[in-house]
Design an enzyme around this catalytic site. Structure first.
Site, PDB file in Angstrom:
ATOM      1  N   GLY A  43       5.064 -10.738 -13.934  1.00 45.61           N
ATOM      2  CA  GLY A  43       4.385  -9.941 -12.910  1.00 45.61           C
ATOM      3  C   GLY A  43       3.550  -8.779 -13.419  1.00 45.61           C
ATOM      4  O   GLY A  43       3.077  -7.954 -12.629  1.00 45.61           O
ATOM      5  N   GLN A  44       3.335  -8.726 -14.735  1.00 47.68           N
ATOM      6  CA  GLN A  44       2.527  -7.615 -15.246  1.00 47.68           C
ATOM      7  C   GLN A  44       1.118  -7.682 -14.674  1.00 47.68           C
ATOM      8  O   GLN A  44       0.578  -8.762 -14.445  1.00 47.68           O
ATOM      9  CB  GLN A  44       2.430  -7.664 -16.782  1.00 47.68           C
ATOM     10  N   ARG A  45       0.530  -6.530 -14.502  1.00 44.83           N
ATOM     11  CA  ARG A  45      -0.784  -6.465 -13.858  1.00 44.83           C
ATOM     12  C   ARG A  45      -1.790  -7.424 -14.491  1.00 44.83           C
ATOM     13  O   ARG A  45      -2.521  -8.122 -13.796  1.00 44.83           O
ATOM     14  CB  ARG A  45      -1.324  -5.027 -13.930  1.00 44.83           C
TER      15      ARG A  45
END
Ligand SMILES: Nc1nc2c(ncn2[C@@H]2O[C@H](COP(=O)(O)OP(=O)(O)O)[C@@H](O)[C@H]2O)c(=O)[nH]1
Ligand SMILES: [Mg+2]
Length: 167
Positions: free
Chosen positions: A69-71
């Site tokens: 879910g990292q940007r």
């Protein structure tokens, strides 16, 4: 409740289903999947790509896709939308600073045509942390979803470290 409620609703006849776990990085997605699978959660690294777990849950086979879910990698979420039966949106209830970001990403996700038939579970995780938003406060995320005329029937508060609440 939780995942099992989704599965019951989704496809009563079909026994195999695809569950997509998404949410901001560090919200607890991988921990949840490992816990469900009875695996050790003492050391967890950030998920850079994705993990798939196939879990037998009563009479269902769940193929759970746990996506990083990292940007910088959120744009890849769309690669996992196809044929999703259930969407689990995991919220770090203690991460007040990123709540707006969290709302925005969920908002974007629910505009996706390919997810329109999927059921949604918003999972208010990390309830054990002091200062975490209550499930009612997290439900503001849900009201945003309702404004989009998307159907959300589940908003289950889960404390990760109390596995009894998970299924
Ligand atoms: N206090 C607390 N920590 C949690 C909970 N769930 C996950 N964590 C921790 O949050 C961190 C991120 O978890 P991870 O599963 O990697 O998040 P992901 O990036 O969404 O996959 C880890 O240090 C976990 O041990 C929870 O319910 N409570
Ligand atoms: Mg992860």
């Amino acid at each position: 409740m939780g995942l099992l409620s989704i599965t019951r609703k989704i496809k009563r006849k079909e026994k195999e289903m695809r569950i997509l776990m998404v949410g901001l990085d560090n919200s607890g997605k991988t921990t949840i999947v490992l816990k469900i699978n009875g695996e050790d959660t003492s050391v967890i690294s950030p998920t850079l790509g994705f993990n798939i777990k196939t879990i037998a849950c009563q009479k269902y086979t769940l193929n759970i896709w746990d996506v990083g879910g990292q940007r910088t990698i959120r744009s890849y979420w769309r690669n996992y939308f196809e044929q999703t039966d259930g969407l689990v949106w995991v919220v770090d209830s203690s991460d007040l600073r990123r709540l707006d970001d969290c709302k925005m990403e969920l908002d974007n996700l629910l505009k996706e045509e390919r997810l329109s038939g999927a059921s949604l579970l918003i999972l208010a995780n990390k309830q054990d942390i002091k200062g975490a938003l209550t499930p009612a406060e997290i439900a503001k995320v849900r009201s945003l979803v309702d404004n989009l005329n998307c159907k959300t029937e589940y908003n289950t508060p889960v404390t990760m470290f109390d596995q009894r609440n998970l299924i």
